[in-house]
Design an enzyme around this catalytic site. Structure first.
Site, PDB file in Angstrom:
ATOM      1  N   ASP A 322       0.881  -1.141   0.000  1.00 21.50           N
ATOM      2  CA  ASP A 322       0.000   0.000   0.000  1.00 21.50           C
ATOM      3  C   ASP A 322       0.939   1.214   0.000  1.00 21.50           C
ATOM      4  OD1 ASP A 322      -2.266   1.567   0.440  1.00 21.50           O
ATOM      5  OD2 ASP A 322      -1.851   1.590   2.589  1.00 21.50           O
ATOM      6  N   ASP A 515      -1.098  -0.731   6.126  1.00 26.03           N
ATOM      7  CA  ASP A 515      -1.093  -0.192   7.485  1.00 26.03           C
ATOM      8  C   ASP A 515      -2.303  -0.672   8.277  1.00 26.03           C
ATOM      9  OD1 ASP A 515      -3.008   1.246   6.253  1.00 26.03           O
ATOM     10  OD2 ASP A 515      -2.129   3.208   6.587  1.00 26.03           O
ATOM     11  N   ASP A 519      -7.172  -1.646   4.686  1.00 29.32           N
ATOM     12  CA  ASP A 519      -6.853  -2.712   3.736  1.00 29.32           C
ATOM     13  C   ASP A 519      -6.959  -4.102   4.338  1.00 29.32           C
ATOM     14  OD1 ASP A 519      -4.688  -2.119   5.246  1.00 29.32           O
ATOM     15  OD2 ASP A 519      -3.497  -1.332   3.605  1.00 29.32           O
TER      16      ASP A 519
END
Lengths: 622, 72
Positions: A322, A515, A519
């Site tokens: 990410d 993090d 997600d």
């Protein structure tokens, strides 16, 4: 050593001394048998007892039975010394194993020594020492220097530095001041803090982490399952092999070849089989390796939720990230001032002053970059133009701060920025003064982290982000990430990860690093989900398979190296132990290996494998 | 329902045997023995009484390894 171990040690020493003394005595026959039976019983009585009970419970093929059968057999054949020695070394091996396992258990629990023993609660003006479990949410705790913060909370009074190394492996202290959130498990170093708790102890970071660590090695890896299955078949197979070896060759010699059966020779060979048949080396060293590996990783602030994940992690060669918050700091900062017609500070000053009434993240970062207190008296006639920016009078000058549309609206020609990020144009008294670029910064180690990952043999590094294309491409280039997919919605990220999963060979694994905030679905969809900067984020701790307590991306490569070292040790032990055993079985069947070599194949291999397993604990310099 | 019990056992293979014995006990859906942390995690079948089941588990474990203990 505990009491049980000390007792075993005394038995080992006394029986060894007796055996050594008796072997110099010039007695033979039944007197010699009687003499050697004393050290034999001293060292072996518990094994014999267990063997008998095993038979009674129809659990024949355990190591006690094997040892009992082998040693009694040897003594019956007249090999008194060897009979006692097998039992003696077997006990030495068991003692060593129990000592080593106890030691590493203690070692690892010391590493994770974050459990607070008490909490000092302020009640009616006095301070009481209570069990952290009993503190209610909203209690006021007093934490003195040298004490651990027992429960998550918010500082209401006092400043101090906190040592988070037990949680993160990071030695740099964190500062705590009134208003800052503090996390349980940190060590308070310098000042007295008064803290209002925001959670119960059971919901606090420290309990969550302890829970995770304690349950981590319960998710067993393929290697562990293989070993327990192997042990289930290996021991009976070798026992039947021993029986066949004792009976078949003499029968064949007698009936087919018509020679002497040589029962003694073949029974002795069969007995060496029994000694070799104990699977101890494998059964203990494989879980011990994983346990040590997970413990070592924990010391570095890397929590692995199970041996199976450690195994998968070691096979990772595709890695997706990410962007925001993982490879970048996730905070917006003034990154440059371009095409300026006046001093940089002056532009910033005008922009910060004009935006002084706004709480938008952009104006916050302008104020932060300006760095000085904003004197609101210098600003008047502030007008916010939604979606465009603001105009205001600052020091009696007409100032416009906003995007390109604002400049167009005011009829001021401006310069487009070629860099990625949010651009704030500034005009003073109707003429263009330049623009300020605000963008997310990469983490200090982000580039190094990608290099380390490439060095560790990653075949593909991919960045998945919801951000705009130009910002994503530029960040990827800066970091050295080769593939970028931008403007993805959370669902698109899952789809992209599924696509990557389909493309790669099944044996190589895909890791996703995020993090953990939005997600979670991607973290669970990837072969292995790694959450970063998890300190204080419950969602991340729950969704991921591997949790990096601090947010340093260098830890990703480190986690992979730790897992590889651990798996390497596991394979070393499997091949070494099985290899030596099979070799000794063959040599034993051919009559080349005697009882002493069989003892080495059993106890020696176990000791070496255990020592090797403990190596997985040392990960500092990886 | 899942419960964790502290156990006492001396060798890794014995721990494996305990796991096998526990898994074969009626009322146990799945059991894992963790030798390194000396814990047994038992998932019970629905509708079974953990207390009674655990007594059977202990009995079965004692059968395969009499030198073991489960702290109920």
């Amino acid at each position: 050593m505990n009491r049980k171990q000390k007792k075993t040690l005394i038995r080992i020493l006394s029986s060894a001394a007796l055996m050594a003394a008796f072997s110099f005595l010039p007695v033979s026959g039944s007197a010699r048998f009687g003499l050697f039976f004393i050290p034999y019983l001293i060292i072996g009585f518990d094994i014999l007892k267990k063997a008998v009970r095993g038979i009674a419970n129809r659990q024949v093929f355990d190591e006690n039975f094997l040892m009992a059968a082998a040693t009694i057999g040897a003594i019956v054949l007249g090999e008194y010394t060897e009979g006692v020695a097998v039992m003696l070394f077997y006990q030495i091996g068991e003692l060593f194993q129990s000592y080593a396992v106890g030691k590493s258990r203690k070692n690892i629990s010391e590493l994770m020594d974050i459990r607070p023993d008490y909490a000092n609660v302020e009640r009616n003006g006095s301070i009481e020492r209570i069990d952290p479990d009993e503190a209610e949410v909203g209690s006021i705790l007093v934490v003195r220097p040298g004490e651990k913060i027992p429960i998550d909370g918010i500082v209401i009074e006092g400043t101090s530095s906190l040592n988070t190394s037990a949680l993160t492996g990071e030695s740099l202290p964190r500062e705590a001041a009134p208003g800052s959130e503090v996390i349980s498990g940190c060590m308070n170093m310098t000042g007295v803090l008064r803290i209002r708790t925001t959670k119960e102890f059971g919901e606090s970071t420290v309990s969550k982490i302890l829970d995770l660590m304690e349950n981590s090695s319960s998710r067993k890896s393929k290697s562990e399952n293989f070993i327990s299955k192997f042990a289930r078949y290996y021991t009976p197979a070798v026992c039947y092999g021993a029986l066949a070896l004792a009976v078949l060759p003499p029968m064949i010699r007698m009936l087919v070849l018509g020679g002497a059966p040589e029962w003694g020779v073949w029974i002795y060979r069969a007995l060496t089989f029994l000694v070799i048949s104990c699977p101890c080396a494998l059964v203990i060293s494989i879980p011990l390796s994983f346990f040590a590996g997970i413990g070592g990783a924990g010391k570095e602030g890397i929590l692995v939720k199970g041996s199976n994940y450690l195994e998968t992690l070691s096979k990772t060669s595709y890695i997706a990230f990410d962007k925001t918050g993982t490879m970048t700091q996730g905070v917006f900062e003034v990154n440059g001032i371009h095409h300026n017609k006046m001093e940089e500070e002056k532009i910033l000053e005008y922009a910060a002053l004009a935006e002084c009434h706004s709480s938008h993240p952009i104006s916050k970062s302008l104020k932060k970059a300006y760095g000085k207190d904003v004197d609101k008296d210098r600003v008047s006639d502030v007008e916010e133009i939604g979606g465009n920016g603001v105009t205001a009078r600052v020091d009696q000058k007409a100032v416009a701060v906003g995007n390109g549309r604002l400049m167009q609206r005011l009829g001021i020609s401006y310069q487009e920025c070629t860099h990625a990020g949010t651009v704030v144009h500034v005009a003073v008294d109707g003429s263009y003064a330049g623009h300020i670029l605000i963008s997310d910064l990469p983490k200090p180690h982000a580039r190094g982290a990608i290099e380390e990952l490439e060095k560790a043999g990653m075949k593909k590094t991919v960045m998945l982000t919801g951000d705009g294309r130009s910002a994503a491409d530029q960040m990827a280039q800066k970091l050295g990430i080769r593939e970028v997919y931008s403007e993805l919605l959370p669902a698109d990220k899952v789809a992209k990860v599924e696509e990557l999963l389909r493309e790669k060979p099944a044996k190589e694994k895909l890791a996703f690093v995020g993090d953990g905030i939005n997600d979670a679905p991607v973290l669970s969809r990837a072969d292995i989900g790694i959450a970063m900067g998890a300190l204080g984020s419950d969602a991340a701790i729950e969704a991921a398979d591997v949790v990096l307590m601090d947010d340093d991306p260098l830890k990703i490569a480190k986690a992979i190296r730790i897992s590889r070292k651990c798996i390497w040790i596991v394979y070393e032990n499997i091949y070494f132990a099985i290899g030596v055993k099979i070799l000794c079985l063959i040599l034993g069947a051919l009559g080349i290996a005697n009882m002493w070599l069989a003892i080495f194949a059993d106890v020696g291999v176990m000791v070496i494998a255990v020592l090797n397993a403990i190596r997985a604990l040392f990960v500092k310099n990886l | 329902m899942k419960k964790t019990y502290k156990i006492e056992v001396d060798c890794a293979n014995c721990a494996n045997k305990m796991e096998e014995a526990a898994n074969k006990t009626k009322g146990v859906k799945a059991a894992t023995v963790n030798f390194m942390t000396l814990k047994m995690i038992v998932e019970f079948e629905e509708g079974s009484e953990p207390k009674a089941v655990m007594e059977d588990v202990l009995k079965n474990c004692k059968k395969v390894e009499d030198d073991c203990e489960i702290y109920l």
